[in-house]
Every structure is written in structure tokens, then in C-alpha cells.
Design a protein around this motif. Sequence first.
Motif, short mmCIF file in Angstrom:
data_model
loop_
_atom_site.label_atom_id
_atom_site.label_comp_id
_atom_site.label_asym_id
_atom_site.label_seq_id
_atom_site.Cartn_x
_atom_site.Cartn_y
_atom_site.Cartn_z
N VAL A 1 -20.68 25.12 56.54
CA VAL A 1 -20.72 24.42 55.26
C VAL A 1 -19.42 24.61 54.50
O VAL A 1 -18.94 23.70 53.81
CB VAL A 1 -21.93 24.88 54.43
N ASP A 2 -18.79 25.80 54.61
CA ASP A 2 -17.45 26.00 54.05
C ASP A 2 -16.50 24.91 54.54
O ASP A 2 -15.77 24.30 53.77
CB ASP A 2 -16.86 27.35 54.51
N GLU A 3 -16.52 24.73 55.85
CA GLU A 3 -15.58 23.81 56.47
C GLU A 3 -15.87 22.36 56.09
O GLU A 3 -14.95 21.58 55.82
CB GLU A 3 -15.60 24.02 57.98
N ALA A 4 -17.16 22.02 56.04
CA ALA A 4 -17.52 20.66 55.63
C ALA A 4 -17.14 20.40 54.18
O ALA A 4 -16.67 19.31 53.82
CB ALA A 4 -19.02 20.44 55.83
N SER A 5 -17.33 21.42 53.33
CA SER A 5 -16.98 21.27 51.91
C SER A 5 -15.49 21.07 51.73
O SER A 5 -15.05 20.18 50.99
CB SER A 5 -17.46 22.51 51.13
N GLU A 6 -14.68 21.90 52.43
CA GLU A 6 -13.23 21.75 52.27
C GLU A 6 -12.75 20.41 52.81
O GLU A 6 -11.88 19.76 52.20
CB GLU A 6 -12.49 22.88 52.98
N SER A 7 -13.30 19.96 53.91
CA SER A 7 -12.91 18.66 54.46
C SER A 7 -13.21 17.54 53.47
O SER A 7 -12.39 16.64 53.25
CB SER A 7 -13.65 18.42 55.78
N PHE A 8 -14.39 17.61 52.85
CA PHE A 8 -14.75 16.59 51.86
C PHE A 8 -13.81 16.65 50.66
O PHE A 8 -13.28 15.61 50.21
CB PHE A 8 -16.19 16.80 51.40
N ILE A 9 -13.59 17.85 50.13
CA ILE A 9 -12.76 18.00 48.92
C ILE A 9 -11.34 17.49 49.17
O ILE A 9 -10.80 16.71 48.37
CB ILE A 9 -12.72 19.47 48.47
N THR A 10 -10.73 17.93 50.25
CA THR A 10 -9.35 17.54 50.50
C THR A 10 -9.23 16.04 50.76
O THR A 10 -8.26 15.40 50.34
CB THR A 10 -8.76 18.34 51.67
N GLY A 11 -10.22 15.47 51.44
CA GLY A 11 -10.21 14.03 51.66
C GLY A 11 -10.27 13.25 50.36
O GLY A 11 -9.54 12.26 50.18
N GLU A 12 -11.12 13.69 49.44
CA GLU A 12 -11.26 13.01 48.15
C GLU A 12 -10.00 13.16 47.30
O GLU A 12 -9.55 12.20 46.65
CB GLU A 12 -12.47 13.56 47.40
N LEU A 13 -9.43 14.35 47.29
CA LEU A 13 -8.23 14.57 46.48
C LEU A 13 -7.06 13.72 46.97
O LEU A 13 -6.34 13.10 46.18
CB LEU A 13 -7.85 16.06 46.49
N LEU A 14 -6.88 13.68 48.28
CA LEU A 14 -5.75 12.92 48.82
C LEU A 14 -5.99 11.41 48.73
O LEU A 14 -5.03 10.64 48.61
CB LEU A 14 -5.49 13.32 50.27
N ALA A 15 -7.25 10.99 48.76
CA ALA A 15 -7.53 9.57 48.56
C ALA A 15 -7.13 9.14 47.15
O ALA A 15 -6.62 8.03 46.94
CB ALA A 15 -9.01 9.29 48.80
N ALA A 16 -7.35 10.03 46.18
CA ALA A 16 -7.01 9.72 44.79
C ALA A 16 -5.54 9.94 44.49
O ALA A 16 -4.94 9.20 43.70
CB ALA A 16 -7.86 10.57 43.85
N ARG A 17 -4.93 10.96 45.15
CA ARG A 17 -3.54 11.33 44.85
C ARG A 17 -2.84 11.70 46.18
O ARG A 17 -2.71 12.87 46.52
CB ARG A 17 -3.51 12.51 43.87
N PRO A 18 -2.40 10.69 46.91
CA PRO A 18 -1.92 10.91 48.29
C PRO A 18 -0.61 11.70 48.40
O PRO A 18 -0.26 12.11 49.51
CB PRO A 18 -1.76 9.50 48.83
#
Length: 291
Positions: free
Chosen positions: A63-80
Motif C-alpha cells: 500500500v505504501d508503494e501504491a500510494s506513492e505511485s498515485f501521489i507522484t503521478g498526480e503531482l506530475l500530471a498537474a506540474r510536469p
Amino acid sequence: MSAAAPEVPEDVDAVELRDLAVRVAGQAAALIRTRRAELAGPQGAGLHAHHTKSSAVDPVTEVDEASESFITGELLAARPFDGLLGEEGAARESSSGVTWVVDPIDGTVNFLYGVPDYAVSIGAVVDGEPVAGCVVNVAQDVTYAAALGHGATVVRGGSSPQPVHPRTETDPALSLVATGFGYEASRRRAQAEVLVRLLPQVRDIRRIGAAALDICRVADGSVDVYYEHGIKAWDCAAGTIIAREAGCAVVHPGMEADGKDGAIFFAAQPSVAPAAWATLSEAKGTDKIPA
């Protein structure tokens, strides 16, 4: 003790960064709740670790890994063009001047055992200092957030944001102090020795098990002081800006800290901070405790 906060960089919209952190941290918290319920089953009991990191008592769950993958994907989608530094390995250089420092689950042991104190922590760092951040207590549905120059807030459940204010204690002997311990046996031993010297000098000690939440509890007055040796940048990036914007004094080990040198993190109510630092120093608690 140095606790000066940075100035707002002219080309950074700290409120925009805070709002993005709040949105993404809230969504990550929802993902964590769902995944934990699936893994724990109807009893909600402890979980098995997926694997470990620095030692056999430092678990990393899927779940740690899934959470980080989600967070980083969302942040870079908004601010690449932003950079990334994440506990589970996310690393990316920034070309915008902003780096996101991410702890996908702070308090993983609490998460595994079902102790309701674990958090998502997302901080935005510019020139080595946090300028915006959000910490969500996942199990208790409490969201702390701050933007440089705009104060700190807390949202409990579905309530509206409320300003965060620390207490006004002045006497270390009447201060409730939070701390934590490393995973390495040698560091734990040295930390315990500091605690033995410090405990008679304060009201009492709390050990919550999630650094990001400890820092936020200084900000909201739930504790008066928090200190710990060897915490990493992702443990304290968001909490630092939240505590500072609440008016607290903060000393951090750097926003790229990996914890190995054992430098201290310290946060305190402003009225007790100088005296608390002096008391901790007398207990040899301001010295580094390497791993």
C-alpha cells in the motif's frame, strides 16, 4: 537554536501548491483506507509486510508503494516540471524550482497494526525550505495544511478549515513532549539514554509513531514539543511548514536528509521553545545520534 522561516519566493504561488497537496493527499488517503480494508478483512487486524527496508522491523507494504505511485503521478500530471523525492524511491530533478517531498504512509508500523495514527505527507520545497504542504491522518480523517505566508489550518471530518494555533506554555517542566525512535538498535539505545535524562525535566512523554503527525500536534497544541533524531526529509517537509505557519519554532535537518547522520528535528510552541531547547541540550539531546 535557529528557527527562522523563509520568505515567499516571488515566482511561487504557495497557495496553489498547498491546494494541490491537499487534493492529492486526500485522494491518496482514500486509496489507503480502501486498500487496508481489503487486505485486513472484516476483523481489521494487523497486516503482513510486503518486504522490509533498513531492518526487519521497518516494513514496507504494497500500500505504501501504491500510494506513492498515485501521489507522484498526480503531482506530475498537474506540474510536469517539478521534482520529486519520495520515501519509496521516487526521485526526479526539478526544472521549475519546486520539489515535492512525499511520504506515502508515515507511520507504517501503526498502519500494519491498525493503530489509528498514520498519515499521508506531501510537502513542496523551494530553495531548501518547505513553502506548502498537507498532512492527512488517514484513519482519523484529519487534514492539516499550510502555505507560506497564509497560515495553517486543520479540517476534522467534514468540517470547514479552522486556523491552527499552538498553546502558550512557557515552562519545560510543564511541557508534554513527543518523540520517536529509530529502527537501528544502536540508535535506539542512545535515544533511550537521552530520554532517561530528559524525562524528569518535563511533564510527560508521548510516543505516537508518526513524525508528520507529531509535528502537526505541536502546531495544534496537542503536545508542546517534539524532537527526534534521524528522521528523513519526507517525514518532516509538510509538517515543517504547517508548524511554522502556526507560529511554532522548527529546526530541521535539511530537505534532502536521509537520516543517517542522526541530526535532530525539533519543533516547539513558540513560548517554550528556547527553554525547551536548552533543557534538551542539557540532556545531550541536541547532539547527533548517527545510525
